[in-house]
Every structure is written in C-alpha cells, then in structure tokens.
Design a protein around this motif. Structure first.
Motif, PDB file in Angstrom:
ATOM      1  N   ILE A   1     -25.421  29.691  29.707  1.00  0.00           N
ATOM      2  CA  ILE A   1     -25.284  28.254  29.432  1.00  0.00           C
ATOM      3  C   ILE A   1     -23.830  27.881  29.129  1.00  0.00           C
ATOM      4  CG2 ILE A   1     -25.863  28.379  26.980  1.00  0.00           C
ATOM      5  CD1 ILE A   1     -27.428  25.695  27.450  1.00  0.00           C
ATOM      6  N   THR A   2     -23.098  28.774  28.468  1.00  0.00           N
ATOM      7  CA  THR A   2     -21.697  28.464  28.154  1.00  0.00           C
ATOM      8  C   THR A   2     -20.865  28.308  29.424  1.00  0.00           C
ATOM      9  OG1 THR A   2     -21.274  30.846  27.896  1.00  0.00           O
ATOM     10  CG2 THR A   2     -21.711  29.579  25.891  1.00  0.00           C
ATOM     11  N   GLU A   3     -21.188  29.109  30.445  1.00  0.00           N
ATOM     12  CA  GLU A   3     -20.472  29.000  31.717  1.00  0.00           C
ATOM     13  C   GLU A   3     -20.871  27.726  32.464  1.00  0.00           C
ATOM     14  OE1 GLU A   3     -19.974  33.593  33.054  1.00  0.00           O
ATOM     15  OE2 GLU A   3     -22.021  32.861  32.784  1.00  0.00           O
ATOM     16  N   VAL A   4     -22.161  27.377  32.399  1.00  0.00           N
ATOM     17  CA  VAL A   4     -22.639  26.157  33.045  1.00  0.00           C
ATOM     18  C   VAL A   4     -21.959  24.938  32.426  1.00  0.00           C
ATOM     19  CG1 VAL A   4     -24.652  24.690  33.468  1.00  0.00           C
ATOM     20  CG2 VAL A   4     -24.863  27.189  33.644  1.00  0.00           C
ATOM     21  N   ILE A   5     -21.875  24.937  31.115  1.00  0.00           N
ATOM     22  CA  ILE A   5     -21.233  23.831  30.388  1.00  0.00           C
ATOM     23  C   ILE A   5     -19.783  23.667  30.842  1.00  0.00           C
ATOM     24  CG2 ILE A   5     -20.380  23.177  28.105  1.00  0.00           C
ATOM     25  CD1 ILE A   5     -23.026  24.431  27.006  1.00  0.00           C
ATOM     26  N   LYS A   6     -19.088  24.782  30.941  1.00  0.00           N
ATOM     27  CA  LYS A   6     -17.674  24.751  31.329  1.00  0.00           C
ATOM     28  C   LYS A   6     -17.504  24.297  32.784  1.00  0.00           C
ATOM     29  CE  LYS A   6     -13.581  27.666  31.267  1.00  0.00           C
ATOM     30  NZ  LYS A   6     -13.055  29.012  31.004  1.00  0.00           N
ATOM     31  N   ILE A   7     -18.305  24.837  33.677  1.00  0.00           N
ATOM     32  CA  ILE A   7     -18.199  24.515  35.101  1.00  0.00           C
ATOM     33  C   ILE A   7     -18.545  23.055  35.376  1.00  0.00           C
ATOM     34  CG2 ILE A   7     -19.286  24.927  37.353  1.00  0.00           C
ATOM     35  CD1 ILE A   7     -19.499  27.897  36.507  1.00  0.00           C
ATOM     36  N   CYS A   8     -19.604  22.582  34.728  1.00  0.00           N
ATOM     37  CA  CYS A   8     -20.124  21.235  35.030  1.00  0.00           C
ATOM     38  C   CYS A   8     -19.520  20.139  34.162  1.00  0.00           C
ATOM     39  CB  CYS A   8     -21.641  21.229  34.881  1.00  0.00           C
ATOM     40  SG  CYS A   8     -22.454  22.327  36.056  1.00  0.00           S
TER      41      CYS A   8
ATOM     42  N   GLY B   1     -34.054   8.051  37.476  1.00  0.00           N
ATOM     43  CA  GLY B   1     -33.401   7.841  38.763  1.00  0.00           C
ATOM     44  C   GLY B   1     -32.708   9.102  39.255  1.00  0.00           C
ATOM     45  N   ALA B   2     -32.104   9.832  38.335  1.00  0.00           N
ATOM     46  CA  ALA B   2     -31.454  11.093  38.696  1.00  0.00           C
ATOM     47  C   ALA B   2     -32.490  12.093  39.210  1.00  0.00           C
ATOM     48  CB  ALA B   2     -30.705  11.667  37.499  1.00  0.00           C
ATOM     49  N   GLU B   3     -33.660  12.099  38.583  1.00  0.00           N
ATOM     50  CA  GLU B   3     -34.724  12.997  39.024  1.00  0.00           C
ATOM     51  C   GLU B   3     -35.134  12.679  40.460  1.00  0.00           C
ATOM     52  OE1 GLU B   3     -39.149  14.514  37.621  1.00  0.00           O
ATOM     53  OE2 GLU B   3     -38.243  12.800  36.618  1.00  0.00           O
ATOM     54  N   VAL B   4     -35.304  11.403  40.759  1.00  0.00           N
ATOM     55  CA  VAL B   4     -35.672  10.982  42.112  1.00  0.00           C
ATOM     56  C   VAL B   4     -34.565  11.358  43.099  1.00  0.00           C
ATOM     57  CG1 VAL B   4     -36.091   8.969  43.580  1.00  0.00           C
ATOM     58  CG2 VAL B   4     -37.208   9.140  41.347  1.00  0.00           C
ATOM     59  N   ALA B   5     -33.324  11.094  42.729  1.00  0.00           N
ATOM     60  CA  ALA B   5     -32.193  11.401  43.614  1.00  0.00           C
ATOM     61  C   ALA B   5     -32.080  12.901  43.868  1.00  0.00           C
ATOM     62  CB  ALA B   5     -30.897  10.860  43.020  1.00  0.00           C
TER      63      ALA B   5
ATOM     64  N   ARG C   1     -24.679  19.796  37.857  1.00  0.00           N
ATOM     65  CA  ARG C   1     -23.469  19.099  38.304  1.00  0.00           C
ATOM     66  C   ARG C   1     -23.805  17.741  38.912  1.00  0.00           C
ATOM     67  NH1 ARG C   1     -21.235  18.183  42.816  1.00  0.00           N
ATOM     68  NH2 ARG C   1     -22.637  19.511  44.004  1.00  0.00           N
ATOM     69  N   VAL C   2     -24.797  17.714  39.781  1.00  0.00           N
ATOM     70  CA  VAL C   2     -25.187  16.462  40.432  1.00  0.00           C
ATOM     71  C   VAL C   2     -25.804  15.499  39.412  1.00  0.00           C
ATOM     72  CG1 VAL C   2     -26.694  15.434  42.183  1.00  0.00           C
ATOM     73  CG2 VAL C   2     -25.438  17.531  42.701  1.00  0.00           C
ATOM     74  N   ALA C   3     -26.629  16.013  38.517  1.00  0.00           N
ATOM     75  CA  ALA C   3     -27.229  15.159  37.481  1.00  0.00           C
ATOM     76  C   ALA C   3     -26.149  14.518  36.624  1.00  0.00           C
ATOM     77  CB  ALA C   3     -28.201  15.969  36.623  1.00  0.00           C
ATOM     78  N   ARG C   4     -25.127  15.288  36.260  1.00  0.00           N
ATOM     79  CA  ARG C   4     -24.028  14.738  35.469  1.00  0.00           C
ATOM     80  C   ARG C   4     -23.320  13.627  36.242  1.00  0.00           C
ATOM     81  NH1 ARG C   4     -18.965  14.162  35.140  1.00  0.00           N
ATOM     82  NH2 ARG C   4     -18.495  15.463  36.917  1.00  0.00           N
ATOM     83  N   LEU C   5     -23.058  13.874  37.502  1.00  0.00           N
ATOM     84  CA  LEU C   5     -22.412  12.860  38.339  1.00  0.00           C
ATOM     85  C   LEU C   5     -23.244  11.581  38.378  1.00  0.00           C
ATOM     86  CD1 LEU C   5     -20.225  12.111  40.511  1.00  0.00           C
ATOM     87  CD2 LEU C   5     -21.852  12.957  42.183  1.00  0.00           C
ATOM     88  N   LEU C   6     -24.530  11.731  38.599  1.00  0.00           N
ATOM     89  CA  LEU C   6     -25.403  10.561  38.696  1.00  0.00           C
ATOM     90  C   LEU C   6     -25.496   9.814  37.367  1.00  0.00           C
ATOM     91  CD1 LEU C   6     -28.274  12.149  40.784  1.00  0.00           C
ATOM     92  CD2 LEU C   6     -26.769  10.297  41.531  1.00  0.00           C
ATOM     93  N   ILE C   7     -25.708  10.554  36.286  1.00  0.00           N
ATOM     94  CA  ILE C   7     -25.968   9.935  34.992  1.00  0.00           C
ATOM     95  C   ILE C   7     -24.691   9.414  34.337  1.00  0.00           C
ATOM     96  CG2 ILE C   7     -26.780  10.390  32.636  1.00  0.00           C
ATOM     97  CD1 ILE C   7     -28.832  12.356  33.968  1.00  0.00           C
ATOM     98  N   GLU C   8     -23.681  10.270  34.255  1.00  0.00           N
ATOM     99  CA  GLU C   8     -22.487   9.901  33.493  1.00  0.00           C
ATOM    100  C   GLU C   8     -21.473   9.092  34.297  1.00  0.00           C
ATOM    101  OE1 GLU C   8     -20.900  13.394  31.624  1.00  0.00           O
ATOM    102  OE2 GLU C   8     -22.703  13.683  30.402  1.00  0.00           O
ATOM    103  N   GLU C   9     -21.355   9.374  35.578  1.00  0.00           N
ATOM    104  CA  GLU C   9     -20.330   8.683  36.357  1.00  0.00           C
ATOM    105  C   GLU C   9     -20.857   7.501  37.153  1.00  0.00           C
ATOM    106  OE1 GLU C   9     -17.703  11.203  38.556  1.00  0.00           O
ATOM    107  OE2 GLU C   9     -17.584  12.682  36.937  1.00  0.00           O
ATOM    108  N   MET C  10     -22.155   7.544  37.501  1.00  0.00           N
ATOM    109  CA  MET C  10     -22.702   6.463  38.320  1.00  0.00           C
ATOM    110  C   MET C  10     -23.664   5.574  37.548  1.00  0.00           C
ATOM    111  SD  MET C  10     -23.234   8.495  41.864  1.00  0.00           S
ATOM    112  CE  MET C  10     -22.491   7.479  43.119  1.00  0.00           C
TER     113      MET C  10
END
Length: 97
Positions: A8-15, A66-70, A51-60
């Motif tokens: 999880i620590t690596e996922v947090i850093k990467i995403c 909606g993120a789940e559907v996307a 990564r995609v969920a973060r993009l959808l939720i935080e940036e868009m």
C-alpha cells in the motif's frame, strides 16, 4: 514472467493518494488486493484502477459512484479492444493462407 505486487505504501506513492483513499476504494469494492503472508498486496491492474479513480474523483470532480461506472466501462472497452485485436490477428493469418 512474475507479476509484481505492490504494498500500500508503494501504491500511495505511485498514485499520489493517501491511505484513506485506497482503503475507501477497497471498502467500496472498486479495488481488490490479494493477501500474501498476512500482507495486502496490489497487482498492477489494481494500482491502475487506483490511479484512474484518483484522476476521475480528484481531478475531474466525478463522484465515487460515477468513478465506479467509468472504471467498469473502461474495463469493458479494454476487453473489447483485446477481442478485436485477437480477431484481427486471426483474419490476417487466414488472409495469408
């Protein structure tokens, strides 16, 4: 080829997310880590979902539902693309004969 699983620590850093975000996605069943030796690990496809969920939720500004559907639609499109590529390879091989 061995798959690389991340902690999880690596996922947090990467995403670029915090632990709460990852745990919330798990809770909502948007990602599914595996457990090895009592440690949660995330396969590359799940890291990509974060990564995609973060993009959808935080940036868009898309909400979690909606993120789940996307994410689901994205996976379907990727699967369709793979099927198309497989069909195309078969057609090319048949054409060569």
């Amino acid at each position: 080829m061995a798959r690389k699983y991340l902690r999880i620590t690596e996922v947090i850093k990467i995403c670029g997310v915090d632990e709460e975000f990852v745990l919330r996605l798990e809770q909502e069943k948007l990602i599914s880590p595996i457990v090895r030796q009592s440690m949660k690990l995330y396969p590359p496809d799940q890291v990509d979902r974060v990564r995609v969920a973060r993009l959808l939720i935080e940036e868009m500004g898309v909400n979690l539902e909606g993120a789940e559907v996307a994410l689901h639609m994205r996976e379907q499109m990727i699967a369709m693309q793979r099927q198309f590529e497989k069909l195309l390879r078969v057609l090319v091989e048949e054409f060569k004969k």
